[in-house]
Design a protein around this motif. Structure first.
Motif, PDB file in Angstrom:
ATOM      1  N   LEU A  18     -22.393  29.651  36.096  1.00 14.07           N
ATOM      2  CA  LEU A  18     -21.088  29.525  35.444  1.00 14.07           C
ATOM      3  C   LEU A  18     -20.197  28.516  36.163  1.00 14.07           C
ATOM      4  O   LEU A  18     -19.467  27.755  35.516  1.00 14.07           O
ATOM      5  CB  LEU A  18     -20.401  30.895  35.385  1.00 14.07           C
ATOM      6  N   VAL A  19     -20.278  28.492  37.486  1.00 16.33           N
ATOM      7  CA  VAL A  19     -19.494  27.520  38.256  1.00 16.33           C
ATOM      8  C   VAL A  19     -19.952  26.105  37.932  1.00 16.33           C
ATOM      9  O   VAL A  19     -19.132  25.190  37.722  1.00 16.33           O
ATOM     10  CB  VAL A  19     -19.620  27.794  39.769  1.00 16.33           C
ATOM     11  N   ARG A  20     -21.268  25.899  37.863  1.00 14.35           N
ATOM     12  CA  ARG A  20     -21.782  24.564  37.539  1.00 14.35           C
ATOM     13  C   ARG A  20     -21.430  24.168  36.112  1.00 14.35           C
ATOM     14  O   ARG A  20     -21.143  22.999  35.841  1.00 14.35           O
ATOM     15  CB  ARG A  20     -23.297  24.519  37.767  1.00 14.35           C
ATOM     16  N   LEU A  21     -21.437  25.125  35.206  1.00 12.16           N
ATOM     17  CA  LEU A  21     -21.045  24.815  33.821  1.00 12.16           C
ATOM     18  C   LEU A  21     -19.578  24.414  33.734  1.00 12.16           C
ATOM     19  O   LEU A  21     -19.216  23.529  32.946  1.00 12.16           O
ATOM     20  CB  LEU A  21     -21.327  26.021  32.919  1.00 12.16           C
ATOM     21  N   ASP A  22     -18.733  25.040  34.539  1.00 14.54           N
ATOM     22  CA  ASP A  22     -17.325  24.635  34.595  1.00 14.54           C
ATOM     23  C   ASP A  22     -17.207  23.187  35.067  1.00 14.54           C
ATOM     24  O   ASP A  22     -16.405  22.399  34.540  1.00 14.54           O
ATOM     25  CB  ASP A  22     -16.539  25.549  35.537  1.00 14.54           C
ATOM     26  N   SER A  23     -18.033  22.834  36.043  1.00 16.10           N
ATOM     27  CA  SER A  23     -18.030  21.464  36.551  1.00 16.10           C
ATOM     28  C   SER A  23     -18.510  20.485  35.473  1.00 16.10           C
ATOM     29  O   SER A  23     -17.944  19.394  35.311  1.00 16.10           O
ATOM     30  CB  SER A  23     -18.942  21.372  37.786  1.00 16.10           C
ATOM     31  N   HIS A  24     -19.546  20.873  34.728  1.00 14.59           N
ATOM     32  CA  HIS A  24     -20.061  20.012  33.660  1.00 14.59           C
ATOM     33  C   HIS A  24     -19.028  19.853  32.539  1.00 14.59           C
ATOM     34  O   HIS A  24     -18.926  18.782  31.926  1.00 14.59           O
ATOM     35  CB  HIS A  24     -21.351  20.602  33.082  1.00 14.59           C
ATOM     36  N   TYR A  25     -18.284  20.915  32.271  1.00 19.81           N
ATOM     37  CA  TYR A  25     -17.237  20.877  31.248  1.00 19.81           C
ATOM     38  C   TYR A  25     -16.186  19.827  31.614  1.00 19.81           C
ATOM     39  O   TYR A  25     -15.765  19.022  30.782  1.00 19.81           O
ATOM     40  CB  TYR A  25     -16.604  22.261  31.120  1.00 19.81           C
ATOM     41  N   LYS A  26     -15.779  19.823  32.888  1.00 20.77           N
ATOM     42  CA  LYS A  26     -14.800  18.836  33.361  1.00 20.77           C
ATOM     43  C   LYS A  26     -15.404  17.428  33.302  1.00 20.77           C
ATOM     44  O   LYS A  26     -14.732  16.468  32.885  1.00 20.77           O
ATOM     45  CB  LYS A  26     -14.365  19.159  34.786  1.00 20.77           C
ATOM     46  N   ALA A  27     -16.674  17.296  33.714  1.00 16.16           N
ATOM     47  CA  ALA A  27     -17.323  15.982  33.715  1.00 16.16           C
ATOM     48  C   ALA A  27     -17.431  15.422  32.294  1.00 16.16           C
ATOM     49  O   ALA A  27     -17.341  14.205  32.080  1.00 16.16           O
ATOM     50  CB  ALA A  27     -18.712  16.085  34.340  1.00 16.16           C
ATOM     51  N   PHE A  28     -17.610  16.306  31.310  1.00 19.42           N
ATOM     52  CA  PHE A  28     -17.687  15.875  29.911  1.00 19.42           C
ATOM     53  C   PHE A  28     -16.405  15.157  29.506  1.00 19.42           C
ATOM     54  O   PHE A  28     -16.440  14.050  28.962  1.00 19.42           O
ATOM     55  CB  PHE A  28     -17.935  17.093  29.011  1.00 19.42           C
ATOM     56  N   TYR A  29     -15.260  15.766  29.797  1.00 15.01           N
ATOM     57  CA  TYR A  29     -13.990  15.157  29.385  1.00 15.01           C
ATOM     58  C   TYR A  29     -13.651  13.936  30.239  1.00 15.01           C
ATOM     59  O   TYR A  29     -13.046  12.980  29.746  1.00 15.01           O
ATOM     60  CB  TYR A  29     -12.871  16.194  29.429  1.00 15.01           C
ATOM     61  N   ASP A  30     -14.042  13.953  31.506  1.00  7.18           N
ATOM     62  CA  ASP A  30     -13.841  12.759  32.340  1.00  7.18           C
ATOM     63  C   ASP A  30     -14.604  11.575  31.746  1.00  7.18           C
ATOM     64  O   ASP A  30     -14.093  10.443  31.705  1.00  7.18           O
ATOM     65  CB  ASP A  30     -14.323  13.026  33.769  1.00  7.18           C
ATOM     66  N   THR A  31     -15.818  11.827  31.305  1.00 13.96           N
ATOM     67  CA  THR A  31     -16.652  10.766  30.727  1.00 13.96           C
ATOM     68  C   THR A  31     -16.098  10.292  29.388  1.00 13.96           C
ATOM     69  O   THR A  31     -16.029   9.092  29.120  1.00 13.96           O
ATOM     70  CB  THR A  31     -18.101  11.264  30.541  1.00 13.96           C
ATOM     71  N   MET A  32     -15.661  11.232  28.556  1.00 17.16           N
ATOM     72  CA  MET A  32     -15.134  10.868  27.247  1.00 17.16           C
ATOM     73  C   MET A  32     -13.842  10.072  27.354  1.00 17.16           C
ATOM     74  O   MET A  32     -13.541   9.243  26.490  1.00 17.16           O
ATOM     75  CB  MET A  32     -14.875  12.131  26.411  1.00 17.16           C
ATOM     76  N   ASN A  33     -13.086  10.302  28.411  1.00 17.44           N
ATOM     77  CA  ASN A  33     -11.808   9.602  28.586  1.00 17.44           C
ATOM     78  C   ASN A  33     -11.925   8.346  29.443  1.00 17.44           C
ATOM     79  O   ASN A  33     -10.944   7.646  29.655  1.00 17.44           O
ATOM     80  CB  ASN A  33     -10.777  10.548  29.213  1.00 17.44           C
ATOM     81  N   SER A  34     -13.136   8.073  29.941  1.00 15.79           N
ATOM     82  CA  SER A  34     -13.360   6.891  30.768  1.00 15.79           C
ATOM     83  C   SER A  34     -13.460   5.648  29.895  1.00 15.79           C
ATOM     84  O   SER A  34     -13.771   5.724  28.706  1.00 15.79           O
ATOM     85  CB  SER A  34     -14.639   7.063  31.589  1.00 15.79           C
ATOM     86  N   GLU A  35     -13.198   4.488  30.480  1.00 21.07           N
ATOM     87  CA  GLU A  35     -13.330   3.233  29.759  1.00 21.07           C
ATOM     88  C   GLU A  35     -14.779   2.770  29.681  1.00 21.07           C
ATOM     89  O   GLU A  35     -15.112   1.850  28.936  1.00 21.07           O
ATOM     90  CB  GLU A  35     -12.491   2.141  30.442  1.00 21.07           C
TER      91      GLU A  35
END
Length: 295
Positions: free
Chosen positions: A226-243
């Protein structure tokens, strides 16, 4: 930034006695695969076109480019016959006729349909001038192409975010009910052990029950996942908002998400949690299909 790999762009223009048409279209591909169709006389422009497209940030997808150049004013271009090639070509046609008993309709016009027998020679080949004449039309077609990529990519981004929120809601459901499932298992285990020991005329071993429950809790703990999934959730939005292009990063990211969900599925035994895992995996499959459309 989310850009679709499927797009189309077209533009026309005129310069120095020539009319130009440029069309760009692309479909999904893991890598950048660019094919350019242009008349042989202007083949020296191919590398410049490809380099320009990459400089505009097109670095993934199977890209087909058509460059049409129609001379509207006399350019004093010589048309030469490749006699050696023409001889071999006509001999091949005759062999084809004789071997298969075909109708003999070899004529000047039928042979001339093969443009490879001709070569074109311009009296003065000014590569840079031809490139500068073509560039505005290529630029306009690329602008239209990239705008469609951006627009389609934005639609994909919204869809992916909606599906990711649905996945996260299901993960939170698992998070909220995982402890209850362990407690229910402990109660069932205690009941079964008590009944078994009483049937054998043994006293209930409370410590053994505690030990078995502890072993089960350790084997079925999903805190780390669950902790790793929380990290992946954040990484998803970081990637989507990246240039930067998101496709490859998201593809790798969701391989990791899928791995964590599979691990959780192997650990939980409660029926409502296993059903939730199946729902998550169904959504992840849809997400990964959509990701294949992103640059």
């Amino acid at each position: 930034m989310a850009y679709s790999m499927t797009a189309y762009g077209r533009a026309t223009g005129s310069a120095s006695g020539k009319d130009y048409i440029v069309e760009l279209k692309s479909v999904n591909s893991r890598f950048f695969d660019c094919s350019i169709k242009i008349a042989n006389i202007y083949s020296y422009l191919e590398d410049k076109v490809k380099t320009y497209l990459q400089s505009r940030g097109i670095n993934r997808g199977k890209l087909s480019v058509y460059v049409g150049i129609d001379v509207t004013e006399n350019q004093n271009t010589d048309i030469l016959l490749d006699e050696e090639y023409a001889t071999r070509y006509i001999d091949a046609l005759r062999t084809l006729r004789d071997k298969f008993g075909l109708k003999d309709d070899i004529s000047v016009m039928s042979v001339a349909a093969n443009r490879d027998i001709f070569s074109f020679k311009k009296p003065t080949e000014d590569v840079e001038k031809d490139w500068q004449d073509l560039l505005p039309t290529l630029q306009a077609a690329t602008d239209a192409f990239l705008e469609m990529r951006r627009s389609e990519g934005e639609n994909l981004r919204r869809d992916l975010c909606e599906k990711m929120e649905a996945v996260n809601a299901l993960i939170n459901f698992i998070r909220e009910h995982a402890d209850d499932a362990q407690e229910q298992y402990r109660a069932r285990l205690e009941q079964k052990l008590t009944a078994a020991l009483e049937g054998l005329n043994y006293e209930t071993d409370a410590q053994r029950i505690v030990t078995e429950c502890a072993i089960f809790a350790d084997k079925t703990a999903i805190d780390e996942e669950l902790v790793r999934l929380d990290s992946h959730y954040k990484a998803f939005y970081d990637t989507m908002n990246s240039e930067e292009a998101a496709g490859r990063k998201l593809d790798f990211l969701f391989q990791e998400v899928n791995r964590e969900i599979n691990t959780i599925g192997s650990k939980v035994s409660d029926i409502k949690l296993t059903k939730t895992v199946v729902e998550i995996k169904t959504l992840l499959e849809k997400i990964r299909e959509q990701i294949q459309n992103l640059e």
